[in-house]
Write a protein that holds these residues in place. Structure first.
Motif, PDB file in Angstrom:
ATOM      1  N   SER A 354     -12.455  41.629 -42.757  1.00 40.70           N
ATOM      2  CA  SER A 354     -12.177  41.058 -43.957  1.00 40.70           C
ATOM      3  C   SER A 354     -10.848  40.058 -44.151  1.00 40.70           C
ATOM      4  CB  SER A 354     -11.874  42.312 -44.849  1.00 40.70           C
ATOM      5  OG  SER A 354     -10.960  43.232 -44.719  1.00 40.70           O
ATOM      6  N   TYR A 356     -10.415  37.446 -42.449  1.00 38.55           N
ATOM      7  CA  TYR A 356     -10.681  36.125 -42.144  1.00 38.55           C
ATOM      8  C   TYR A 356     -12.039  35.808 -42.876  1.00 38.55           C
ATOM      9  CZ  TYR A 356      -8.409  37.520 -37.794  1.00 38.55           C
ATOM     10  OH  TYR A 356      -7.295  38.115 -37.071  1.00 38.55           O
ATOM     11  N   GLY A 357     -12.553  34.477 -42.571  1.00 44.47           N
ATOM     12  CA  GLY A 357     -13.848  33.887 -43.344  1.00 44.47           C
ATOM     13  C   GLY A 357     -13.546  32.416 -43.325  1.00 44.47           C
ATOM     14  N   ARG A 424     -19.276  36.915 -41.344  1.00 45.60           N
ATOM     15  CA  ARG A 424     -17.930  37.162 -42.386  1.00 45.60           C
ATOM     16  C   ARG A 424     -16.813  36.427 -41.737  1.00 45.60           C
ATOM     17  NH1 ARG A 424     -18.162  43.629 -41.960  1.00 45.60           N
ATOM     18  NH2 ARG A 424     -19.306  43.212 -39.968  1.00 45.60           N
ATOM     19  N   GLY A 428     -18.779  31.541 -45.075  1.00 48.87           N
ATOM     20  CA  GLY A 428     -18.133  31.963 -46.507  1.00 48.87           C
ATOM     21  C   GLY A 428     -16.791  31.597 -46.885  1.00 48.87           C
ATOM     22  N   GLN A 430     -12.906  30.738 -47.777  1.00 42.50           N
ATOM     23  CA  GLN A 430     -11.680  30.808 -47.251  1.00 42.50           C
ATOM     24  C   GLN A 430     -10.772  31.584 -48.478  1.00 42.50           C
ATOM     25  OE1 GLN A 430     -10.613  27.053 -45.462  1.00 42.50           O
ATOM     26  NE2 GLN A 430     -10.959  28.262 -43.497  1.00 42.50           N
TER      27      GLN A 430
END
Length: 510
Positions: A354, A356-357, A424, A428, A430
């Motif tokens: 969770s 990261y992204g 994920r 997605g 940032q």
């Protein structure tokens, strides 16, 4: 090669390097370890180039009697050759991955890795059953130290669990080995592979070896040490644990359980299929709900190794070849995935998915390589993962269509958890500024991941390079297993015409 003891030299180089690393400073220890592993890689390439495909089954043999009942005997067939190549290929990558990540007790760390290289190559090349046992078990020691000294916060628990699980299973194997040598009158592995043990004794011998190899693979439900070991181990420790050490269990089944106890292997095929099917589904579902990247990849390793077991116990050439190719592919792909985790862990010091992204925006090179290894893990055509999984599934379908069906659902689940992980991390929004500020791959990191990516594609596009050295040995193993192969539920006739249907003449017909 005219009596040139290449296998002994491949053991001596990292051994001398390991001793040297203990007496020099950190920077020199890194260089010594890198040079020693690169020399072994060069010797491995020479070994592969010199291997005579279609020649004698056992090549580059060396032998010296040490004392009563124990000899220093080395030699390789095509199966051992490929696993030695996997070991020497990954080891310089591990040293490179530790270049900056390891800052304390660097000399001892490098020595532990070099010692592990000695033990891995020795295990695959050993031709004496007691020499195999000593090297097989001694491999626990450097890995135990790597996890216990350089691991994460919960490293002591993980190291003890790893050590105890893998050691307890092997005590029974030693007892079985002593009985076998007494019965057959030899400790030579090639001689034992063609010795016909009494079918009644085979059952107990098979179970004793199973106790050791099942933990090493690891098979469900004795797999619980693996996620803990992976999470706590440093990046390079995870690479070599997934890349090579898990293959020792699969190699054990190929080298001992199947050829030495064919009747018992057929008798317990249902057990192996059942445990492997459970592993494929259960560990894939567990992987789907992980928040820690390393744990997710660790559970995926258990699922992939279960497909190896399904292939090996299909009792046909396709299954055996598939099992071997998955072992080689998984060694490369899972090692690369752990490296990919290590790359972003070194920048942000967290493995929480969770955090990261959107990394494809600021780390495009990383995103491309991570995508390649994700696709190879799923088994996309054109990558190494596809070849092994296709062969394994084709093999098990000939033996048991239900096992093939369940194994295939595991591949679908594998696509689910790997693509979910990739989405994920790479795609997605940032949401975390610290993740959005991370720099892309450095030249050193590209140098570590690039060669693995090249071999993953090479194996996917032209698997014959890797199958050709093993083909004759797998054919010999298949011929040995043929007499005991369990009845198939699939009405397939591979390589021969199906029997013609007989029609009864109508009553009164002339």
């Amino acid at each position: 090669m005219g009596g040139f003891p290449i296998l002994s030299i491949m053991l001596l180089v990292p051994l001398v390097g390991a001793v040297a690393c203990l007496f020099v400073n950190a920077g020199t220890a890194r260089m010594v370890a890198l040079v020693a592993t690169l020399i072994d890689l060069a010797l491995g390439i020479l070994l592969w180039a010199s291997y005579d495909i279609g020649g004698a089954q056992w090549q580059f043999t060396e032998s010296a009697d040490l004392f009563a009942g124990f000899s220093y005997a080395l030699g390789i067939d095509g199966i051992a050759l490929m696993l030695i190549m996997l070991s020497v290929f990954l080891m310089p990558v591990c040293i490179g991955a530790s270049w900056q990540a390891i800052q304390k007790r660097v000399g001892e760390y490098m020595a532990a890795f070099l010692l592990m290289e000695v033990l891995m190559i020795g295990t695959f090349a050993a031709q004496d059953i007691f020499l195999f046992y000593i090297l097989f078990e001694a491999g626990l020691i450097p890995m135990y130290l790597i996890i216990g000294i350089w691991g994460g916060d919960n490293r002591i628990y993980a190291a003890y669990k790893f050590f105890l699980y893998t050691l307890i299973g092997s005590v029974l194997m030693l007892v079985a080995m002593l009985w076998m040598v007494n019965e057959a009158g030899t400790s030579s592995i090639p001689a034992l592979m063609v010795y016909d043990f009494d079918p009644g004794a085979q059952t107990w011998l098979w179970l004793a070896f199973f106790a050791s190899f099942a933990v090493k693979v690891p098979m469900w439900p004795v797999h619980t040490w693996l996620p803990d070991a992976h999470v706590q181990a440093p990046t390079a420790g995870s690479v070599i644990l997934a890349g090579v050490l898990l293959k020792l269990g699969g190699y054990g089944f190929i080298r001992f359980s199947l050829p030495m106890f064919p009747e018992a292997s057929a008798q317990f095929a249902w057990l192996m299929w059942g445990l492997a099917m459970a592993a494929v589904v259960i560990t894939s579902l567990i992987a789907l709900v992980q928040h820690d990247m390393k744990k997710l990849i660790a559970y995926s390793s258990v699922a992939h190794m279960a497909i190896v077991i399904i292939g090996l116990f299909a009792f046909n050439v396709q299954g055996l070849e598939g099992g071997m190719i998955i072992m080689l592919s998984h060694g490369l792909v899972s090692g690369a995935l752990f490296l990919c985790v290590g790359v972003i862990y070194d920048r942000l010091h967290t493995r929480e998915i969770s955090r990261y992204g959107g990394l494809a925006i600021n780390m495009p090179k990383y995103a491309v390589l991570f995508l390649l290894f994700t696709m190879a893990s799923i088994g996309l055509p054109g990558t190494s993962g596809f070849v092994g999984e296709f062969l394994s599934l084709a093999g098990i379908y000939q033996a048991n269509s239900w096992a093939a069906f369940v194994a295939t659902t595991g591949i679908i689940l594998g696509a689910a958890y790997m693509l979910y992980l990739y989405r994920r991390i790479a795609f997605g929004q940032q949401v975390n500024a610290d993740a959005a500020a991370m720099p892309d791959l450095s030249a050193r990191e590209l140098l570590l991941l690039g060669p693995i990516a090249a071999v993953v594609l090479w194996m996917g596009v032209y698997p014959e390079s890797f199958l050709a050295p093993m083909r004759a040995d797998i054919a010999l193993l298949d011929a040995r297993l043929d007499r005991a192969a369990p009845a198939s539920d699939a009405n397939l006739f591979i390589g021969e015409a199906a029997p013609a249907a007989t029609v009864e003449p109508a009553e009164g017909a002339h």
